[in-house]
Design a protein around this motif. Structure first.
Motif, mmCIF file in Angstrom:
data_model
loop_
_atom_site.group_PDB
_atom_site.id
_atom_site.type_symbol
_atom_site.label_atom_id
_atom_site.label_comp_id
_atom_site.label_asym_id
_atom_site.label_seq_id
_atom_site.Cartn_x
_atom_site.Cartn_y
_atom_site.Cartn_z
ATOM 1 N N LYS A 1 -140.002 43.060 -7.532
ATOM 2 C CA LYS A 1 -141.285 43.927 -7.414
ATOM 3 C C LYS A 1 -140.436 44.993 -6.442
ATOM 4 C CE LYS A 1 -143.457 41.320 -3.813
ATOM 5 N NZ LYS A 1 -142.664 40.193 -3.821
ATOM 6 N N LEU B 1 -138.694 47.413 -8.843
ATOM 7 C CA LEU B 1 -139.582 48.212 -9.565
ATOM 8 C C LEU B 1 -140.130 49.591 -8.811
ATOM 9 C CD1 LEU B 1 -141.673 45.532 -11.486
ATOM 10 C CD2 LEU B 1 -139.928 47.127 -12.479
ATOM 11 N N VAL B 2 -140.499 49.442 -7.409
ATOM 12 C CA VAL B 2 -140.990 50.444 -6.509
ATOM 13 C C VAL B 2 -140.067 51.294 -6.261
ATOM 14 C CG1 VAL B 2 -142.112 51.092 -4.504
ATOM 15 C CG2 VAL B 2 -143.074 49.108 -5.840
ATOM 16 N N SER C 1 -139.641 40.936 -14.896
ATOM 17 C CA SER C 1 -140.718 40.797 -13.733
ATOM 18 C C SER C 1 -141.793 39.803 -14.090
ATOM 19 C CB SER C 1 -141.475 42.027 -13.656
ATOM 20 O OG SER C 1 -141.969 42.417 -14.934
ATOM 21 N N ASP D 1 -145.626 40.275 -10.038
ATOM 22 C CA ASP D 1 -144.980 41.316 -9.738
ATOM 23 C C ASP D 1 -145.579 42.682 -10.233
ATOM 24 O OD1 ASP D 1 -142.701 39.739 -8.419
ATOM 25 O OD2 ASP D 1 -141.679 39.621 -10.300
ATOM 26 N N ARG D 2 -145.949 42.728 -11.473
ATOM 27 C CA ARG D 2 -146.378 43.820 -11.936
ATOM 28 C C ARG D 2 -147.869 44.329 -11.359
ATOM 29 N NH1 ARG D 2 -144.363 41.277 -16.446
ATOM 30 N NH2 ARG D 2 -146.319 40.599 -17.197
ATOM 31 N N VAL E 1 -146.961 45.858 -8.049
ATOM 32 C CA VAL E 1 -146.557 47.028 -8.018
ATOM 33 C C VAL E 1 -147.531 47.988 -8.431
ATOM 34 C CG1 VAL E 1 -144.790 48.495 -9.219
ATOM 35 C CG2 VAL E 1 -144.246 46.195 -8.432
ATOM 36 N N SER E 2 -148.158 47.740 -9.564
ATOM 37 C CA SER E 2 -149.410 48.490 -10.199
ATOM 38 C C SER E 2 -150.619 48.971 -9.008
ATOM 39 C CB SER E 2 -150.166 48.020 -11.217
ATOM 40 O OG SER E 2 -149.182 47.656 -12.190
ATOM 41 N N LEU F 1 -149.090 51.977 -6.615
ATOM 42 C CA LEU F 1 -148.668 53.262 -7.079
ATOM 43 C C LEU F 1 -149.244 54.576 -6.747
ATOM 44 C CD1 LEU F 1 -147.841 52.098 -10.880
ATOM 45 C CD2 LEU F 1 -146.307 52.518 -9.121
ATOM 46 N N LEU G 1 -146.935 49.021 -16.217
ATOM 47 C CA LEU G 1 -147.577 49.113 -14.992
ATOM 48 C C LEU G 1 -148.631 49.829 -14.932
ATOM 49 C CD1 LEU G 1 -144.446 49.814 -12.782
ATOM 50 C CD2 LEU G 1 -145.343 47.472 -13.417
#
Length: 368
Positions: free
Chosen positions: A209, A212-213, A243, A247-248, A251-252, A255, A283
């Motif tokens: 995570k 991803l960011v 992921s 995690d997703r 992160v979503s 954003l 995401l």
């Protein structure tokens, strides 16, 4: 599948070869002559995906493979990439050990941390080593040679005896141009990077995570300022594949707060069109307008915008073309493009005395 506004048959064949190379499909690119294969090889070079795409070349039926001279050139380049990866894994483990023996936690950002997620961890074309070292700017500078020069987030070390370039980070990311979203982003990344875990390659990597960011911010920054290539999208594909649902979800949820929503929508569209990413792994909902824009620039300008036409102009024309592009980018993400311009003009003023002293017009050697 939506038709790509900038797509050509060659682009389509390249995407098929890329998907075949990554084991995402059994669909083959069209049969082509030597000229077509040279163009496809040049495309792989522009996107820094020669090693990855070579895996697909090996899977092609004999009557679909490139001519021997092109296949040999491709094979030599792929073998060189494998050797460079082996060296970088060794150097990355050595750097990790040296900094941690001095009592400082570390984490490998991008590069070899991403490569190990690929089906063949020696196929990804490497660049430099990005290593985060705990302690902050002053502490990290004290660990390095006295002549080391720091910019906002890292110290760029000279090429070492093995021919490897290293960037030592005291901040996890170069972040956003927008100072408001950047503060929130950096605080989150600085907390998350402390959770970096040891992997079998003998270095530490941050959580998925975090990656991803951080890498989404990296893609956004480079796309806005100079350009970005499909290698970075390929990296992101494998991050999403590794992921979890949680995690997703996390992160979503951040954003918009971190100023990454527009680039995420564009990237999800590219991942869906080029890599056929399952929507359950996305995401955000994909944005075809921004996605087409992002992919079009990737395909014409290549990795980091190295092949962009504007790079071949003289200084004044290049500045003019870059300013035109930045104005257009306000339709992509107004606030990021706005603060990019603010940063540019503040650098003009801030570095003016130094540039006069050294008689240089370009800002390239005078970053803050």
């Amino acid at each position: 599948m939506t038709k790509l506004s900038s797509n050509t048959r060659l682009d389509d064949d390249f995407f098929k070869l890329l998907r075949l190379s990554l084991g995402l499909t059994q669909e083959l690119p069209a049969k082509m002559d030597a000229h077509g294969w040279r163009l496809l090889y040049q495309m792989a070079l522009r996107q820094s995906l020669v090693g990855v795409c070579y895996k697909g070349i090996c899977l092609l039926p004999e009557d679909c493979k490139p001519p021997v001279e092109i296949a040999m050139q491709w094979a030599c380049e792929a073998e060189s990439i494998k050797g460079m990866n082996e060296l970088l894994y060794q150097e990355t483990a050595r750097l990790t050990r040296e900094f941690e023996e001095q009592g400082h936690r570390t984490a490998i950002l991008k590069g070899q941390a991403n490569a190990r997620l690929y089906p063949d961890k020696y196929a990804r074309q490497p660049g430099d080593i990005d290593i985060w070292v705990e302690g902050g700017k002053d502490c990290v500078l004290a660990l390095l040679p006295h002549h080391s020069k720091a910019i906002y987030h890292h110290v760029h070390l000279p090429v070492n005896k093995q021919g490897v370039t290293v960037e030592v980070h005291f901040r996890p990311s170069s972040g956003n141009f927008n100072p408001m979203t950047n503060r929130r982003l950096q605080r989150w990344l600085e907390r998350e990077i402390l959770l970096a875990a040891q992997v079998e390659e003998n270095f530490r990597v941050p959580s998925v995570k975090f990656a991803l960011v951080m890498q989404l911010a990296h893609i956004q920054r480079h796309f806005l300022s100079e350009g970005i290539g499909l290698r970075h999208v390929c990296d992101y594909y494998w991050l999403l594949q590794h992921s979890t649902v949680e995690d997703r979800r996390i992160v979503s949820s951040v954003l918009r707060k971190f100023g990454l929503y527009h680039i995420a929508m564009a990237l999800m569209w590219v991942l869906g069109e080029v890599f056929q990413l399952d929507k359950s792994l996305m995401l955000t909902a994909p944005d075809s307008y921004r996605g087409n824009w992002l992919l079009r620039e990737m395909m014409t300008d290549g990795n980091f915008g190295w092949y962009a036409q504007r790079q071949r102009f003289g200084l004044l024309r290049r500045v003019y073309e870059n300013k035109r592009r930045h104005l257009r980018l306000m339709k992509f993400d107004f606030w990021e493009a706005f603060w990019l311009e603010v940063k540019y003009w503040s650098n003009i003023v801030w570095t003016l005395p130094t540039r006069i002293r050294y008689r240089k017009l370009s800002l390239r050697d005078f970053q803050r």
